[in-house]
Design a protein around this motif. Structure first.
Motif, PDB file in Angstrom:
ATOM      1  N   SER A 173      68.481  59.944  87.598  1.00 29.57           N
ATOM      2  CA  SER A 173      67.537  60.775  88.336  1.00 29.57           C
ATOM      3  C   SER A 173      66.184  60.807  87.635  1.00 29.57           C
ATOM      4  O   SER A 173      66.113  60.725  86.403  1.00 29.57           O
ATOM      5  N   PRO A 174      65.096  60.914  88.390  1.00 30.85           N
ATOM      6  CA  PRO A 174      63.766  61.013  87.776  1.00 30.85           C
ATOM      7  C   PRO A 174      63.672  62.170  86.784  1.00 30.85           C
ATOM      8  O   PRO A 174      62.999  62.047  85.753  1.00 30.85           O
ATOM      9  N   LEU A 175      64.342  63.285  87.075  1.00 32.54           N
ATOM     10  CA  LEU A 175      64.304  64.436  86.176  1.00 32.54           C
ATOM     11  C   LEU A 175      64.949  64.105  84.835  1.00 32.54           C
ATOM     12  O   LEU A 175      64.401  64.428  83.768  1.00 32.54           O
ATOM     13  N   ASN A 176      66.103  63.435  84.853  1.00 33.03           N
ATOM     14  CA  ASN A 176      66.778  63.088  83.607  1.00 33.03           C
ATOM     15  C   ASN A 176      66.019  62.016  82.842  1.00 33.03           C
ATOM     16  O   ASN A 176      65.939  62.055  81.603  1.00 33.03           O
ATOM     17  N   ALA A 177      65.448  61.048  83.557  1.00 32.82           N
ATOM     18  CA  ALA A 177      64.647  60.015  82.889  1.00 32.82           C
ATOM     19  C   ALA A 177      63.422  60.643  82.233  1.00 32.82           C
ATOM     20  O   ALA A 177      63.059  60.284  81.100  1.00 32.82           O
ATOM     21  N   ALA A 178      62.785  61.588  82.919  1.00 34.84           N
ATOM     22  CA  ALA A 178      61.604  62.253  82.356  1.00 34.84           C
ATOM     23  C   ALA A 178      61.967  63.081  81.133  1.00 34.84           C
ATOM     24  O   ALA A 178      61.218  63.124  80.150  1.00 34.84           O
ATOM     25  N   SER A 179      63.122  63.765  81.177  1.00 35.60           N
ATOM     26  CA  SER A 179      63.571  64.551  80.024  1.00 35.60           C
ATOM     27  C   SER A 179      63.805  63.656  78.816  1.00 35.60           C
ATOM     28  O   SER A 179      63.422  63.987  77.687  1.00 35.60           O
ATOM     29  N   PHE A 180      64.419  62.502  79.037  1.00 36.94           N
ATOM     30  CA  PHE A 180      64.638  61.534  77.965  1.00 36.94           C
ATOM     31  C   PHE A 180      63.316  61.053  77.382  1.00 36.94           C
ATOM     32  O   PHE A 180      63.115  61.045  76.156  1.00 36.94           O
ATOM     33  N   LEU A 181      62.384  60.646  78.236  1.00 36.90           N
ATOM     34  CA  LEU A 181      61.111  60.116  77.751  1.00 36.90           C
ATOM     35  C   LEU A 181      60.272  61.185  77.050  1.00 36.90           C
ATOM     36  O   LEU A 181      59.503  60.875  76.127  1.00 36.90           O
ATOM     37  N   GLU A 182      60.428  62.434  77.441  1.00 37.64           N
ATOM     38  CA  GLU A 182      59.759  63.528  76.739  1.00 37.64           C
ATOM     39  C   GLU A 182      60.277  63.636  75.304  1.00 37.64           C
ATOM     40  O   GLU A 182      59.499  63.833  74.361  1.00 37.64           O
ATOM     41  N   SER A 183      61.590  63.501  75.124  1.00 35.60           N
ATOM     42  CA  SER A 183      62.175  63.545  73.782  1.00 35.60           C
ATOM     43  C   SER A 183      61.744  62.343  72.951  1.00 35.60           C
ATOM     44  O   SER A 183      61.506  62.456  71.745  1.00 35.60           O
ATOM     45  N   VAL A 184      61.638  61.172  73.591  1.00 39.20           N
ATOM     46  CA  VAL A 184      61.146  59.979  72.896  1.00 39.20           C
ATOM     47  C   VAL A 184      59.732  60.206  72.380  1.00 39.20           C
ATOM     48  O   VAL A 184      59.412  59.919  71.219  1.00 39.20           O
TER      49      VAL A 184
END
Length: 309
Positions: A60-71
């Motif tokens: 999901s875009p939300l989960n991908a965005a959460s991951f990239l925020e942590s990166v």
């Protein structure tokens, strides 16, 4: 007492993996022509490219965005001193990228003295939580009951943002909590034990055989407290997805080690990379690690082909 012995056993196992990385790397470089093409997702263009691939693979875009925020948080914090790839992908003549781990730990500890960071399990679950099905959340899956995941719990408690809902946290511990096994070096026995246990816990995968979707890649370790007390635990995980003409493996190496996105031609190469990093012990009383894709042994799995026998 049982917990102390288990944690000691776990620490020795992971310590052995860390200690023998240099030896394994030398053996690899001496005996085979190898290379690794990887990125640490430092630049915006590469993060956007990987983000699109994640979403195309069903995340999901939300989960991908959460991951990239942590990166982005990790890369901004450790900065240039860590030895990260600054832009795009780079290729090296080794399967083990080198980072300044001492510098990373020092910088991270000063910035976040109470927060360990995110590890491989937290990262993979951030991405795949919607692709793993938990029909019910068993009572045994609640947090605080695992002797392996106590640092994961500390990280969740001290993180600068709320990573999971309470229901998702329960699912996380249901998936990754250690499980009992028997005293054998037969990987097939341990594989069947893990498959049975996940089934009993109500764990399934939305797209178990669909290679167009993202999948969970797990490195499973056998730990022994005594001949009568043996455990399996997921010691490392990442996310595999289609990318360009091959595959992309996305992982967080450890709490205070970098994120990596690695290009591979096939699943056998993914397995060899992971086994070269983690199948590094000699004459141990336990089974060697094994690599799973979702709830099956990964295609092309074999013992570390680069380990000196």
């Amino acid at each position: 007492m049982k917990k102390i012995l288990f944690v000691a056993s776990l620490s020795l196992l992971l310590g052995a993996c860390q200690e023998k990385k240099t030896s394994a790397q030398k053996t690899t470089e001496e005996n085979a022509k190898v290379s690794l093409t990887y990125s640490n997702l430092v630049d915006t263009a590469t993060r956007e490219e990987v983000g699109k691939a994640l979403e195309a693979a069903g995340i999901s875009p939300l989960n991908a965005a959460s991951f990239l925020e942590s990166v982005s948080l990790f890369n901004r914090t450790v900065g240039a001193q860590a030895g990260l790839v600054k832009e795009g992908f780079t290729t090296i003549d080794s399967l083990l990228p080198k980072y300044d781990e001492v510098a990373i730990q020092s910088i991270w500890g000063k910035q976040y003295p109470m927060f360990q960071g995110y590890n491989c399990r937290l990262t993979a679950f951030t991405l795949l939580r919607d692709l793993i099905v938990f029909p019910t959340v068993p009572e045994q899956g609640t947090k605080g009951e695992s002797e392996v995941l106590f640092i994961d719990q500390e990280s969740l408690s001290n993180a600068p943002k709320k990573l999971f809902t309470p229901e998702e946290e329960s699912c996380f511990f249901t998936l990754f909590r250690e499980l009992p096994t028997i005293d054998t070096k037969d990987v097939n026995v341990h594989l069947q034990t893990l498959q049975r246990c996940w089934k009993e816990r109500g764990i399934t995968f939305r797209y178990p055989q669909d290679h167009s979707k993202a999948s969970l890649i797990s490195v499973v370790f056998h730990s022994q407290i005594s001949p009568e007390e043996n455990f399996l635990f997921v010691g490392h995980v990442g996310v595999l997805l289609p990318f360009e003409d091959g595959l992309l493996f996305v992982e967080k190496l450890a709490f205070q080690e970098p994120y990596q996105a690695i290009k591979f031609a096939n699943r056998g190469a993914v397995s060899d990379y992971l086994m070269n990093r983690y199948d590094v012990e000699w004459e141990q009383p336990t089974a060697i690690p094994f690599v799973m894709e979702n709830d099956q042994l990964i295609e092309g799995y074999r013992p570390n082909p680069y380990k000196r026998r």
